[in-house]
Each structure stands twice: as C-alpha cells, then as structure tokens.
Write an enzyme that holds these catalytic residues in place. Structure first.
Site, PDB file in Angstrom:
ATOM      1  N   ASN A  28     -34.799  19.447 -86.384  1.00 22.75           N
ATOM      2  CA  ASN A  28     -33.512  19.320 -85.695  1.00 22.75           C
ATOM      3  C   ASN A  28     -33.143  20.657 -85.069  1.00 22.75           C
ATOM      4  OD1 ASN A  28     -30.883  18.220 -85.036  1.00 22.75           O
ATOM      5  ND2 ASN A  28     -30.044  19.355 -86.774  1.00 22.75           N
ATOM      6  N   ARG A  34     -26.050   1.414 -92.728  1.00 22.99           N
ATOM      7  CA  ARG A  34     -26.778   2.543 -92.126  1.00 22.99           C
ATOM      8  C   ARG A  34     -28.265   2.455 -92.466  1.00 22.99           C
ATOM      9  NH1 ARG A  34     -25.649   7.098 -94.704  1.00 22.99           N
ATOM     10  NH2 ARG A  34     -26.332   8.450 -93.046  1.00 22.99           N
ATOM     11  N   ASP A  59     -27.803  19.272 -92.302  1.00 25.42           N
ATOM     12  CA  ASP A  59     -28.168  20.591 -91.752  1.00 25.42           C
ATOM     13  C   ASP A  59     -28.530  21.601 -92.851  1.00 25.42           C
ATOM     14  OD1 ASP A  59     -27.632  19.584 -89.186  1.00 25.42           O
ATOM     15  OD2 ASP A  59     -25.518  20.100 -89.343  1.00 25.42           O
ATOM     16  N   HIS A 102     -29.762  22.864 -84.022  1.00 26.20           N
ATOM     17  CA  HIS A 102     -28.343  22.870 -84.359  1.00 26.20           C
ATOM     18  C   HIS A 102     -27.682  24.106 -83.752  1.00 26.20           C
ATOM     19  CE1 HIS A 102     -24.793  21.918 -86.700  1.00 26.20           C
ATOM     20  NE2 HIS A 102     -24.670  23.216 -86.920  1.00 26.20           N
ATOM     21  N   LEU A 133     -28.922  10.854 -90.657  1.00 27.78           N
ATOM     22  CA  LEU A 133     -29.970   9.876 -90.953  1.00 27.78           C
ATOM     23  C   LEU A 133     -30.054   9.636 -92.446  1.00 27.78           C
ATOM     24  CD1 LEU A 133     -32.423  11.270 -88.351  1.00 27.78           C
ATOM     25  CD2 LEU A 133     -31.618   8.900 -88.425  1.00 27.78           C
TER      26      LEU A 133
HETATM   27  C1  GAR Z   1     -27.225  20.677 -78.703  1.00 29.53           C
HETATM   28  O1  GAR Z   1     -26.498  21.878 -78.613  1.00 29.53           O
HETATM   29  C2  GAR Z   1     -27.583  20.408 -80.160  1.00 29.53           C
HETATM   30  O2  GAR Z   1     -27.819  21.548 -80.901  1.00 29.53           O
HETATM   31  C3  GAR Z   1     -26.353  19.704 -80.631  1.00 29.53           C
HETATM   32  O3  GAR Z   1     -26.028  18.832 -79.591  1.00 29.53           O
HETATM   33  C4  GAR Z   1     -26.361  19.468 -78.359  1.00 29.53           C
HETATM   34  C5  GAR Z   1     -27.096  18.468 -77.495  1.00 29.53           C
HETATM   35  O4  GAR Z   1     -27.244  18.940 -76.185  1.00 29.53           O
HETATM   36  N1  GAR Z   1     -26.604  19.034 -81.875  1.00 29.53           N
HETATM   37  C6  GAR Z   1     -25.750  19.033 -82.891  1.00 29.53           C
HETATM   38  O5  GAR Z   1     -24.647  19.518 -82.839  1.00 29.53           O
HETATM   39  C7  GAR Z   1     -26.264  18.323 -84.133  1.00 29.53           C
HETATM   40  N2  GAR Z   1     -25.418  18.600 -85.248  1.00 29.53           N
HETATM   41  P1  GAR Z   1     -28.170  18.186 -75.148  1.00 29.53           P
HETATM   42  O6  GAR Z   1     -27.871  16.685 -75.261  1.00 29.53           O
HETATM   43  O7  GAR Z   1     -27.771  18.737 -73.811  1.00 29.53           O
HETATM   44  O8  GAR Z   1     -29.585  18.505 -75.506  1.00 29.53           O
END
Ligand code: GAR
Length: 196
Positions: free
Chosen positions: A106, A64, A144, A108, A92
């Site tokens: 980020n 990674r 997170d 979330h 990451l």
């Molecule tokens: C979003 O809801 C974001 O918060 C989530 O993925 C989705 C992406 O949507 N991220 C996570 O869950 C990170 N832990 P998108 O590709 O339509 O922007």
C-alpha cells in the site's frame, strides 16, 4: 516479469505513473488488471493502456467478508505476483489480507506510524506537523500497520491547504511507488524477508 494487479478508489494518479513506468520492458513489471471498489475515474487510465478493469462494490454484499471474497476472486483470476493498493480507500478484511500478504503493498500519504487512516494529510495539518511524507508498506491485518518498505519526507509549507499539500506529496509518492515496484521486480526488495 513481475505481474501486478492494482486496486484504486479515486483519480488514479499513482496508477497512471505505474502504467507509464511499466511501458518500459526493462522495468521488469507488468500490470495485468486494475480493480476498484467503485466506478472510479482512475479506471480510465487502465482503459487508455488497454489493461482490463473490474469493479466490486461493497454495497452489493451483505458483509465486508463476502465483498472481500469476490474482490479476491477477481484479483486471483489474474494470478498476480504482487497486488498494489494505490489510493484504495477501504479497509480490507482478514480473509483478503491473509490470502495475499506479504505480496500486498500500500502507499500511504504520511510518515507512518504517524497519521494512519483515510485522512492522513488533513490529520497532519490539524496536528500542526511541520514534516510529513509518504510510506510504502506491506499490508497486514491492521490499518496502515504493516512493515515499511520505503519512506520519504517533505516539509509542510506555512498556510498550505490540504489539497496543495496532498498534490506535493503525490509527486514524491509516485516516484517512491515506482521505485518500490521496480525493486521488487528486480529482486532488490524481498517482501517475505521484510515481513518476518
Ligand atoms: C494517494 O495519496 C494515496 O496515498 C492515498 O490516496 C491517494 C490516491 O491518489 N491513500 C490513502 O490515503 C490510503 N489510506 P491517486 O488516486 O491520485 O493515486
């Protein structure tokens, strides 16, 4: 003008919203490039806006950390002021985070610290929560766990499915993310102060 690199893994609806917002020169931020950990559908939004893209897949690396070094080199090639994880679904490693944080944020789909991780919407439903929401936060070395920049809540409707709820969350999420990037660009949010 705040220069931004966005990293995605999926459909990129948050990315699309940011690309549309940054079309207005008064917004104060410009997306220099979009990266992904796979040939994500959302890269098409960047191509539509004429923004360069790159893909660095962890499957091509022995560790990674090696993957993250190459991802970081691709990001830093563009010398961004800010890196936005918008649906980037990989954790990451420390070498990446420490090179960029606190200028690494980020979005979330939950009210952190509730429901961290990659199934936040499913986990909120499974727990019987009646409220959930969105958190935009600085990325630190935990999952997170970084300082919150902005949160917005919404009520969970009875019998709502995971995808229905996630779509409703994404509507407010896009707005939150746009406002956070705008406020960083306009120096109304200072990430260095929040990370102390
Ligand atoms: C979003 O809801 C974001 O918060 C989530 O993925 C989705 C992406 O949507 N991220 C996570 O869950 C990170 N832990 P998108 O590709 O339509 O922007």
């Amino acid at each position: 003008m705040l220069s931004v690199v966005v990293l995605i893994s999926g459909s990129g609806s948050n990315l699309r919203a940011l690309l549309e917002a940054t079309e207005n020169p008064l917004f104060g931020a410009k997306i220099l490039a979009v990266g992904a950990d796979n040939p994500a559908d959302g890269l098409a939004h960047a191509e539509h806006f004429g923004v360069p893209t790159f893909v660095v897949s962890p499957t091509a690396f022995a560790s990674r950390e090696q993957w993250a070094e190459v991802l970081l080199a691709n990001v830093q090639h563009f010398k961004p002021d800010l890196v936005v994880l918008a649906g980037f679904m990989r954790i990451l490693p420390q070498n990446f985070v420490s090179a960029l944080s606190p200028n690494l944020i980020n979005t979330h789909p939950s009210l952190l610290p509730n429901f961290p991780g990659s199934h936040a919407v499913r986990d909120a439903l499974a727990a019987g929560a009646t409220t959930t929401g969105v958190t935009v936060h600085i990325v630190d070395e935990g999952v997170d766990t970084g300082p919150h920049i902005r949160q917005a809540a919404l009520d969970i409707l009875p019998d709502e499915t995971e995808s229905e709820l996630h779509e409703r969350i994404k509507v407010i999420e896009r707005q939150q993310l746009i406002e956070v990037v705008r406020d960083i660009a306009q120096k109304k949010i200072h990430l260095t102060q929040l990370s102390r």
